[in-house]
Design an enzyme around this catalytic site. Structure first.
Site, PDB file in Angstrom:
ATOM      1  N   ALA A   1       0.842  -1.200   0.000  1.00  0.00           N
ATOM      2  CA  ALA A   1       0.000   0.000   0.000  1.00  0.00           C
ATOM      3  C   ALA A   1       0.874   1.246   0.000  1.00  0.00           C
ATOM      4  CB  ALA A   1      -0.923   0.000   1.219  1.00  0.00           C
ATOM      5  N   THR A   2       0.996   1.857  -1.169  1.00  0.00           N
ATOM      6  CA  THR A   2       1.727   3.112  -1.302  1.00  0.00           C
ATOM      7  C   THR A   2       0.695   4.196  -1.560  1.00  0.00           C
ATOM      8  OG1 THR A   2       3.546   1.883  -2.317  1.00  0.00           O
ATOM      9  CG2 THR A   2       3.624   4.277  -2.484  1.00  0.00           C
ATOM     10  N   GLY A   3       0.385   4.980  -0.540  1.00  0.00           N
ATOM     11  CA  GLY A   3      -0.656   5.980  -0.693  1.00  0.00           C
ATOM     12  C   GLY A   3      -0.894   6.728   0.597  1.00  0.00           C
ATOM     13  N   GLY A   4      -2.074   7.300   0.728  1.00  0.00           N
ATOM     14  CA  GLY A   4      -2.408   8.113   1.887  1.00  0.00           C
ATOM     15  C   GLY A   4      -2.596   7.309   3.156  1.00  0.00           C
TER      16      GLY A   4
ATOM     17  N   CYS B   1       7.029  12.645  -0.835  1.00  0.00           N
ATOM     18  CA  CYS B   1       7.113  12.523   0.624  1.00  0.00           C
ATOM     19  C   CYS B   1       8.534  12.745   1.119  1.00  0.00           C
ATOM     20  CB  CYS B   1       6.613  11.150   1.068  1.00  0.00           C
ATOM     21  SG  CYS B   1       7.501   9.767   0.307  1.00  0.00           S
TER      22      CYS B   1
END
Length: 454
Positions: free
Chosen positions: A188-191, A243
Site C-alpha cells: 500500500a503506497t498511498g495516503g 514525501c
C-alpha cells in the site's frame, strides 16, 4: 452461493498466471522484470504528461525523470539478485535457503506517483514469481490503467502468461477493500487512510508512512550556497509533492542572514511574516485534512493566493517559523514547495526541534543533516525517530534511486512502528517472497546448559 465479483474473477486469473511462472528459471523471471521497467522507461514522457493532465499535480519534467529513475534504478538493483531456487547457502551453520512466491500481491498506486510506483513495485513483485493486481487512485485511474496496459502488452509479446499484471478499471473504495481482503499480500503506497485500511484487512501488508523531512544544518557546516542549491532543488522537484521533499530547515541562529541570502540566490522567495499567517488556512481544511487545491501548486501562484508576488521563476517559498510541533499546523507535511525556517541557539536544540516536528507528523520516514562531523551525524541519528537519516544529500535520495548512498531503490519507504508500518526500511523484492530453510544436523556449538550463564 454468492455470485462472483469482478475482484474474484481477477484473482482467479491472477492465480493461474502466477502458477504458470512459478517454475520459471531465474533468467526467465529477470527477463519479465526488465520488460516491466523498460516499458515505463520508454513511455515516461507520454505517461508524465497524462499524469499531470489528469491529476493536476506536479511537473511533467519531474515525472519524466521520476519514472525513468525509478525503473532504471530498480532494474540495476534487481538484475543480479537471486529470487529463484537456492538463494543462500550458509555452510557454517549448514542452512540452505530457498525462495518461494507469496502469491497474488495487491498493489495500491497513489495519485502522486501513479505509474512510477507501478513500475518499481511491479518489478519487485514479479521478481519473486508473484502476480499482481493494481488498484489505482480514482483521481489518477486513466494514466495508471494506461501504464499497466502498456506493461501487459509488452509481457504478452514476450510470451508471458496473460493476467500476470492486472488493473482495476473502475476503482473505488469497495473494490480496493475487497482486493485487500482476498489477495495474499498487500503493498500500500498511498495516503494514511488507505495504508490503515490495508493493515486492517487481515492480510500481510507493507505500507508507507507520511513524510515530513526535517533538515538540520549543523553548526560546523558553513557552505550554505551548496546546501541551499541541494535543498531548493529537492523541494522544487515535482512542485513539492514527494514525501521525501524537504519541509523544515534547522540552522544556527547567528547565520540567519547568510542562510536567507543563500536560499534567495538559489531561487527561493520569502513569504512576509504577515502573509505567512494565512498559509495554514490555505494548505489545510478546517478538519485538518490537506486541501487538494494547493497540492503541487507553483510558488508564484501560491504567493498570489497569499496576496503578494514573487518572481515567476521562484522554485520554492520559505517562511519564518510559526512555532514548534503540535503548536503549529505548518509543522506537518505540506504537499507544495514551501520550507519553514527554524533558527536554533545550539545544535542540540536544533535536533530536538526537528524531533518535535517529527513526533507531530512524519515519524519513521526521513530526515537530512548537513555536517562534516561524524559525531554530530551520529548524535542526530541516535535522537531522531526516522528510518533514514541522510548526510549531505537531498531528501529524495532516501528512495535509493540516485545511487549516491547505500539504500535500496524503491518507491515504498517503510516507516516502522513510528509510522504504523511493518518495516522501517526500503521495500524490496526480499519482502515479497516466502523462504524455506533447509537445516542440516550438525554438532552443537552451545556449551552445557549450566555453563551458558557463567
Amino acid at each position: 452461493m454468492a455470485e462472483k465479483t469482478v475482484i474474484d474473477e481477477m484473482l482467479e486469473k491472477a492465480r493461474i498466471a502466477q502458477a504458470e511462472i512459478e517454475n520459471y528459471t531465474q533468467e526467465q523471471v529477470d527477463a519479465l522484470v526488465k520488460i516491466i521497467g523498460k516499458t515505463i522507461y520508454d513511455h515516461a514522457e507520454l505517461l508524465a504528461a497524462e499524469a499531470v493532465e489528469e491529476t493536476h499535480f506536479g511537473r511533467v519534467d519531474s515525472k519524466i525523470y521520476k519514472q525513468k529513475k525509478a525503473a532504471a534504478a530498480a532494474w540495476f538493483y534487481l538484475r543480479d539478485k537471486k529470487s529463484v531456487g537456492i538463494i543462500e547457502n550458509d555452510t557454517m551453520n549448514k542452512v540452505v535457503t530457498f525462495a518461494k512466491p507469496v502469491g497474488v500481491v495487491a498493489c495500491l498506486a497513489p495519485s502522486t506517483n501513479p505509474t512510477s510506483t507501478v513500475a518499481s513495485n511491479g518489478m519487485n513483485i514479479i521478481k519473486c514469481r508473484n502476480s499482481t493486481i493494481v488498484s489505482p487512485h480514482p483521481g489518477a485511474k486513466n494514466v495508471t490503467i494506461h501504464g499497466v496496459r502498456l506493461i501487459s502488452d509488452a509481457l504478452r509479446e514476450a510470451g508471458a502468461p496473460d493476467n500476470l499484471i492486472q488493473v482495476i478499471e473502475e476503482p473505488g473504495m469497495d473494490k480496493t477493500k475487497e482486493l485487500m481482503q482476498k489477495s495474499d499480500v498487500i503493498v500500500a503506497t498511498g495516503g494514511h487512510a488507505m495504508v490503515k485500511s490495508a493493515y486492517s484487512s487481515g492480510r500481510p501488508s507493507f505500507g508507507v508512512g507520511q513524510g515530513n523531512v526535517q533538515v538540520i544544518i549543523a553548526d560546523d557546516y558553513k557552505d550554505y550556497d551548496k546546501a541551499a542549491l541541494t535543498i531548493v532543488g529537492g523541494r522544487a522537484y515535482d512542485n513539492g509533492i514527494p514525501c521525501t521533499g524537504e519541509q523544515a530547515l534547522h540552522f544556527p541562529k547567528e547565520d540567519y542572514d547568510r542562510v536567507v541570502e543563500a536560499f534567495t540566490k538559489a531561487k527561493a522567495a520569502m513569504i512576509p511574516d504577515d502573509r505567512a499567517e494565512g498559509l495554514a488556512g490555505l494548505l489545510f481544511k478546517e478538519d485538518g485534512a490537506i486541501n487538494p487545491k494547493y497540492v503541487g501548486m507553483k510558488p508564484a501562484k501560491l504567493a498570489k493566493e497569499l496576496g503578494f508576488e514573487v518572481p515567476g521563476d521562484s522554485e520554492v517559498l520559505i517562511f519564518n517559523s510559526r512555532g514548534l510541533g503540535r503548536t503549529n499546523l505548518l509543522c506537518r507535511e505540506k504537499l507544495c514547495p514551501v520550507i519553514q525556517l527554524f533558527p536554533y541557539e545550539s545544535f542540540e536544540e536544533g535536533v530536538e526541534a526537528a524531533r518535535s516536528n517529527l513526533l507531530w507528523e512524519g515519524a519513521g520516514h526521513t530526515s537530512v543533516i548537513y555536517t562534516e562531523d561524524e559525531k554530530k551525524a551520529e548524535y542526530a541519528g541516535g535522537k531522531l525517530p526516522v528510518g533514514r537519516l541522510l548526510v549531505n544529500q537531498a531528501g529524495g535520495a532516501a528512495s535509493g534511486g540516485n545511487y549516491i548512498n547505500g539504500l535500496e531503490p524503491t518507491m515504498s519507504l517503510g516507516c516502522g512502528s513510528w509510522g504504523n508500518n511493518s518495516i522501517s526500511e526500503n521495500l524490496t523484492y526480499r519482502h515479497l517472497m516466502n523462504v524455506t530453510k533447509l537445516a542440516y544436523y550438525h554438532d552443537c556449538t552451545m556449551p552445557p546448559l549450566d555453563e551458558v550463564w557463567l
